[in-house]
Design a protein around this motif. Structure first.
Motif, short mmCIF file in Angstrom:
data_model
loop_
_atom_site.label_atom_id
_atom_site.label_comp_id
_atom_site.label_asym_id
_atom_site.label_seq_id
_atom_site.Cartn_x
_atom_site.Cartn_y
_atom_site.Cartn_z
N ASP A 138 5.08 -5.88 6.39
CA ASP A 138 4.08 -4.93 6.86
C ASP A 138 3.18 -4.53 5.69
O ASP A 138 3.21 -5.14 4.61
CB ASP A 138 4.75 -3.71 7.47
CG ASP A 138 5.74 -3.05 6.52
OD1 ASP A 138 5.69 -3.35 5.30
OD2 ASP A 138 6.55 -2.22 6.97
N GLN A 139 2.38 -3.48 5.88
CA GLN A 139 1.43 -3.08 4.84
C GLN A 139 2.14 -2.67 3.55
O GLN A 139 1.70 -3.00 2.45
CB GLN A 139 0.56 -1.92 5.33
CG GLN A 139 -0.32 -2.26 6.52
CD GLN A 139 0.35 -1.96 7.85
OE1 GLN A 139 1.59 -2.04 7.96
NE2 GLN A 139 -0.44 -1.58 8.85
N THR A 175 3.83 -5.73 1.77
CA THR A 175 2.81 -6.63 1.27
C THR A 175 2.28 -6.15 -0.08
O THR A 175 2.00 -6.96 -0.98
CB THR A 175 1.64 -6.74 2.27
OG1 THR A 175 2.13 -7.25 3.51
CG2 THR A 175 0.56 -7.66 1.75
#
Length: 472
Positions: free
Chosen positions: A68-69, A72
């Motif tokens: 996910d963000q 990452t």
């Protein structure tokens, strides 16, 4: 030798290729009791899974590390370790394939380090083999990822042989197959090899995992067929290794280095000449006579070539496919007197220089339409993505390659060997006959047009005055 024309634009219009990570996942699906876990976002796995299910019409074992963000930006090693632990606890797989994606590669994820951390943190999972492979979406294509996955499986699972270079009398032969071969193709190869008294060990073997069969269990999260992980340890006992496809050369080189088993390499097994070479090799390897049924199939292919050359001779065909499949169709068509007016590949490969075409374009389906529309093309060959292009061009399409999501039975289609080559010729000719491509236009006299014009001046109830009149 074909000229390679590389991509000269910054984007793909109507993309042709399937991703490298998808090709690696396909290779892992040929291993028994295995599962692939793509290291990337959920969408990377879901999108590929849709195409795999649509092509094979089977449930597909595929998982994701679900980046996910936060992971990452901050790092995703923990996703890998946690994902591997969860799979081992829930399913006890014999092998977990770990292909990377464009997201994890761009983020700079170290999958090998993450696997090492997993091994150190969870020694209780030692029975499960883990094979990471770097397959970013922006490099190569389906064929590239498939070859990389096979290479890494050999690298991680095949031990160094104690003795190399000896002549084995074992009946076992290793067979490395490329991504363009369907489960039915692999079955055909196994049948031919067994006809000479040999025992084929295929790597990876999709013919028993994705051939389309019902299981006793309603659901299985792992692959239900394929090559056993334990078989990697006996590859050194084989009499020979048969390599199908130039994309498998790196894996073949590594296997030869590890085991010392001699190998025989073939670009493909489509067409009379290619299959003849394969059969001759098996005859020389075993000393066994060629079975009568194979001789009969060869005669049938010769007859099919004679029957179909009236339609295929001087034909003009456009092909869009991965390099190995492009080479196979190029040789088959050239043997029938066909010209390949457009040859489009999604990625580069050494074999493309030997494709039977004037040039090979590395590109997408926009290039296919451009070259096909200006070349007087009679027929297209490509995957289901080419259907829209064929409709716009008004040309028949022979669906080949991956994916084929708008037809049923793609895995059961055999393209290789004498029988498969024969059926391929029949399919090509039938498409031309059905659409009358390349037929001579009927001649219509200019005087007939004059007569039609004169007839328009007669009343609806009056006879045509010009009919039967002699002109001086």
């Amino acid at each position: 030798m074909a000229d390679i024309v590389k991509r000269n634009k910054a984007l793909s219009v109507s993309p042709l290729k399937a991703s490298c990570s998808l090709g690696a996942s396909l290779a892992f699906l040929g291993i028994r009791d295995a599962i692939a876990m793509l290291h990337g976002a959920q969408g990377c796995t879901a999108y590929g899974k849709i195409y795999l299910i649509g092509h094979f019409r089977e449930p597909v074992a595929l998982q994701t590390t679900a980046m996910d963000q936060v992971s990452t930006i901050m790092g995703s090693d923990e996703n890998v370790v946690e994902g591997l632990k969860t799979l081992c606890d829930k399913f006890q797989p014999a092998l977990v394939g770990l292909p990377t994606t464009g997201l994890s590669e761009t983020q700079g994820s170290d999958v090998n380090g993450a696997v090492a951390t997993f091994r150190k943190s969870h020694p209780e999972c030692f029975k499960t083999a883990v094979v990471p492979v770097e397959t970013p979406d922006y490099v190569g294509s389906l064929e590239t990822g498939f070859g990389k996955a096979v290479y890494e499986m050999i690298n991680r699972l095949v031990p160094e042989a104690e003795q190399k270079g000896g002549i084995s009398t074992n009946r076992q032969v290793n067979i490395l197959v490329n991504a363009s071969l369907t489960p039915a193709d692999i079955d055909e190869i196994k049948d031919i090899v067994e006809a000479f008294g040999l025992l084929p060990l295929v790597l990876p073997d999709l013919s028993t995992s994705l051939d389309g069969h019902l299981n006793e269990r309603d659901f299985n999260p792992l692959t239900t067929g394929g090559t056993c992980v334990g078989d990697f340890e006996i590859l050194h006992k084989a009499r020979a290794t048969l390599v199908i496809g130039s994309s498998m050369i790196p894996a073949a080189d590594l296997l030869n280095e590890r085991t010392g088993v001699p190998d025989y390499r073939f670009d493909h097994l489509m067409g009379l000449e290619a299959v003849d070479q394969f059969i001759s090799m098996l005859h020389e390897l075993t000393g066994q006579p060629v079975p009568k049924r194979l001789e009969r199939q060869r005669q049938q292919l010769q007859d099919a070539m004679l029957d179909s050359h009236f339609n295929l001779g001087m034909g003009r065909v456009a092909v869009a496919a991965d390099p190995d499949l492009l080479k196979a169709f190029g040789d088959l068509l050239a043997g029938m007197g066909c010209a390949m007016v457009a040859a489009i590949a999604p990625s580069n490969g050494a074999v493309l220089k030997h494709v039977a075409a004037r040039e090979v374009k590395i590109g997408d389906l926009q290039e296919l339409e451009k070259f096909a529309s200006g070349g007087g093309t009679d027929l297209l060959i490509g995957n289901s993505h080419c259907a829209a292009s064929a409709e716009r061009l008004g040309l028949p399409l022979l669906r080949a390659g991956f994916p084929q999501y708008d037809r049923i039975g793609a895995p059961a289609r055999c393209w290789i060997g004498y029988r498969g080559s024969r059926q391929t010729l029949f399919d090509l000719v039938n498409l031309l006959i059905e659409t009358e491509q390349g037929a001579v236009e009927p001649y219509r006299s200019i005087y007939a047009q004059v007569q039609d014009m004169k007839g328009e001046h007669n009343g609806p109830d009056q006879p045509h005055a010009h009919i039967g009149r002699r002109h001086h």
